[in-house]
Design a protein around this motif. Structure first.
Motif, mmCIF file in Angstrom:
data_model
loop_
_atom_site.group_PDB
_atom_site.id
_atom_site.type_symbol
_atom_site.label_atom_id
_atom_site.label_comp_id
_atom_site.label_asym_id
_atom_site.label_seq_id
_atom_site.Cartn_x
_atom_site.Cartn_y
_atom_site.Cartn_z
ATOM 1 N N ARG A 146 -3.606 -1.034 -5.047
ATOM 2 C CA ARG A 146 -4.283 -2.378 -5.640
ATOM 3 C C ARG A 146 -3.365 -3.688 -5.436
ATOM 4 N NH1 ARG A 146 -5.003 1.978 -9.279
ATOM 5 N NH2 ARG A 146 -3.394 1.506 -10.587
ATOM 6 N N GLY A 147 -3.868 -4.842 -4.919
ATOM 7 C CA GLY A 147 -2.669 -5.701 -4.848
ATOM 8 C C GLY A 147 -3.529 -7.156 -4.852
ATOM 9 N N PHE A 148 -2.661 -8.011 -5.279
ATOM 10 C CA PHE A 148 -3.033 -9.450 -5.027
ATOM 11 C C PHE A 148 -1.786 -10.250 -5.192
ATOM 12 C CE2 PHE A 148 -4.278 -13.578 -5.971
ATOM 13 C CZ PHE A 148 -5.634 -13.725 -5.926
ATOM 14 N N ILE A 197 0.622 1.012 -6.372
ATOM 15 C CA ILE A 197 0.343 1.997 -5.316
ATOM 16 C C ILE A 197 0.234 3.460 -6.302
ATOM 17 C CG2 ILE A 197 1.340 3.710 -3.471
ATOM 18 C CD1 ILE A 197 3.059 1.079 -2.631
ATOM 19 N N GLU A 198 -0.660 3.829 -6.495
ATOM 20 C CA GLU A 198 -1.053 4.933 -7.365
ATOM 21 C C GLU A 198 -0.831 6.537 -6.914
ATOM 22 O OE1 GLU A 198 -4.270 4.458 -10.107
ATOM 23 O OE2 GLU A 198 -3.932 6.551 -10.849
ATOM 24 N N ARG A 222 4.908 13.054 -11.660
ATOM 25 C CA ARG A 222 5.223 12.756 -10.410
ATOM 26 C C ARG A 222 5.752 11.297 -10.214
ATOM 27 N NH1 ARG A 222 0.901 14.674 -6.252
ATOM 28 N NH2 ARG A 222 2.571 16.245 -6.344
ATOM 29 N N GLY A 223 5.408 10.191 -11.026
ATOM 30 C CA GLY A 223 5.887 9.160 -10.998
ATOM 31 C C GLY A 223 7.223 8.836 -11.120
ATOM 32 N N ASP A 236 2.138 7.143 -13.003
ATOM 33 C CA ASP A 236 2.061 7.556 -11.625
ATOM 34 C C ASP A 236 1.840 6.371 -10.607
ATOM 35 O OD1 ASP A 236 2.607 10.389 -11.531
ATOM 36 O OD2 ASP A 236 0.502 10.430 -12.565
ATOM 37 N N VAL A 237 2.191 5.111 -11.103
ATOM 38 C CA VAL A 237 1.819 3.848 -10.338
ATOM 39 C C VAL A 237 3.000 3.079 -9.981
ATOM 40 C CG1 VAL A 237 0.549 1.703 -10.050
ATOM 41 C CG2 VAL A 237 -0.458 3.571 -11.271
ATOM 42 N N ALA A 238 3.539 2.794 -8.729
ATOM 43 C CA ALA A 238 4.723 2.178 -8.253
ATOM 44 C C ALA A 238 4.231 0.609 -8.479
ATOM 45 C CB ALA A 238 4.824 2.532 -7.000
ATOM 46 N N ILE A 239 4.735 -0.030 -9.265
ATOM 47 C CA ILE A 239 4.513 -1.529 -9.293
ATOM 48 C C ILE A 239 5.475 -2.277 -8.420
ATOM 49 C CG2 ILE A 239 3.746 -3.317 -10.725
ATOM 50 C CD1 ILE A 239 3.643 -1.281 -12.952
#
Ligand code: PLP
Length: 436
Positions: A368-370, A376-377, A387-388, A407-410
């Motif tokens: 997801r992005g803006f 990135i999940e 896992r994250g 588990d989301v890389a921001i």
């Protein structure tokens, strides 16, 4: 610098797995531009601008100089019934960036304090308008509004709330907008505008004049980057207008260029009544938060109070601290002279191409992005978040700092990044993802 790990015990790290950290500490000892250096001398690319704090890059000499000079000239001013020029200059500079009509700025020391301040402003405003019965607040599932007790009550992230019980009654949560239909959507998703109508249901549930304010992160950041669906923010605005509810945009992450314009309010073309901000206000170099309010909200609270009394019983010892103001002024000058928001906008397509290019990796569940923000999940491991945590350590060891939630890389590069750094980030992510 080698560490004596016995000395790590006393420092209780926030939002951390203290046992794992202290077993295998990963410390930063130095930073410059796009990079950190670890205690072992390893160079680590900063993929998240610290904690979304540092869009102008690390250790800017202009900011260090301004803070140093300030501390040698006027180190502290009592903040109540006293002032110093920097506070007024910074308020003017912030007002120059906020949407039209939001020109009054209250200073505090963090995003969490900005949120609690905004809550109090909302209540004080309604009290001054003789609508003190507006005691409900609305936020959203999966929201993050900091960790003070007010912000915790608004929060919609389960772990941030569960230990603290029902700390503040009267907070209603709209459903979040992370929808499977919008998976792998770049920018705003097509589905989900109708979720804004939850607000109408709350009006029907508690009464037309019972809700004081709605708190919304234009892009929910800390929960893992949830971009609003098309039309959603507009719909929330319409309902707020119809029922006299204040709309607060929490721009602690979005503020100062992350979405392309100075504030996401301008990027998305929806003007709230109050904006909270922090982080990039000082490029992370000093703790500082602020709340910008619509002029008539300020005037109502000030003018409804009897003459000769304090109008708003709220403030911090360190509100508008001279060193923080100096850092803020130096930061805003850098943003302007280096046209950093425009630079960030120019880099956005390249960055988003790179992040969405990772969807071919088997372990990636969603992207997801803006603007210069992307989530990135990855598919969960044995338990959510494991896992994250593993990935975060692996990425660090490969030379990339990334903020993870579960588990989301921001990903949130500084605006001074070039294509080379985006390529480097992407290559390290790809390499680490390939292990799963
Ligand atoms: C949207 C939002 N609000 C509030 C906060 C809290 O800010 P702080 O950690 O400075 O208190 C954060 C922090 O990430 C945030 O992302």
């Amino acid at each position: 610098m080698e560490l004596n790990t016995a000395t790590l015990e006393q420092h209780w790290l926030p939002f951390s797995n203290n046992r794992d950290f202290k077993r295998e500490p990963r410390l930063f000892v130095r930073a410059s531009g796009m990079y950190y250096w670890s205690q072992h001398g390893d160079q680590i690319l900063d993929g998240s601008s610290g904690l979304f704090t540092t869009p102008a890059g690390h250790c800017r000499p202009e900011i260090a100089k301004a803070v140093g000079e300030q501390l040698q000239t006027l180190d502290f001013t009592p903040s109540f019934m006293r002032g110093h020029p920097g506070g007024f200059q910074l308020a003017n500079a912030v007002a120059g960036l906020t949407p039209e009509g939001l020109n009054h700025v209250f200073f505090c020391n963090s995003g969490s304090e900005a949120i609690d301040t905004a809550m109090k402003i909302a209540f004080a405003y309604h009290l001054a308008r003789k609508e003190a019965q507006r005691t409900y607040l609305v936020s959203r599932e999966r929201a993050y509004h900091g960790v003070n007790m007010g912000g915790t009550a608004l929060s919609g992230m389960v772990k941030n709330r569960e230990a603290f019980g029902a700390i503040m009654p009267g907070v209603l949560h709209l459903r979040h907008t992370l929808l499977p239909e919008n998976r792998m959507t770049r920018g705003m998703g097509a589905s989900g505008v109708e979720l804004a109508d939850d607000l109408l249901r709350f009006v029907q549930l508690v009464g037309e004049k019972r809700i004081a304010a709605v708190f919304v992160e234009p892009i929910a950041g800390s929960t893992g980057v949830i971009v609003p669906p098309k039309g959603y923010l507009e719909r929330i605005r319409e309902i707020c207008d119809r029922y006299g509810i204040l709309l607060v945009f929490d721009e602690v992450i979005c503020g100062f260029g992350r979405t392309g314009e100075a504030f996401a309010a301008s990027t998305f073309g929806v003007t709230p009544d109050i904006i909270t901000m922090a982080k990039a206000l000082t490029n992370g170099a000093q703790p500082m938060g602020a709340v910008a309010v619509r002029d008539d909200i300020y005037r109502t609270i000030i003018e409804e109070a009897p003459n000769g009394v304090t109008e708003f019983f709220h403030g911090y010892t360190y509100s508008a601290h001279p060193a923080a103001c100096a850092a803020g002024l130096a930061t805003l000058k850098i943003y302007e002279t280096e046209q950093l928001f425009a630079k960030g906008r120019a880099l956005t397509p390249y960055f988003q191409d790179a992040m969405f290019g990772l969807q071919d990796m088997g372990v990636v569940h969603d992207v997801r992005g803006f603007g210069l923000l992307a989530g990135i999940e990855v598919k969960p491991g044995k338990a959510p978040g494991m896992r994250g945590a593993d990935l975060q350590a692996k990425l660090f060891d490969r030379g990339l700092h990334v903020k993870f939630t579960g588990d989301v890389a921001i990903m949130a590069p500084a605006f001074i990044a070039g294509k080379v750094e985006i390529d480097q980030m992407t290559a390290i992510l790809r390499d680490a993802f390939a292990e799963f």
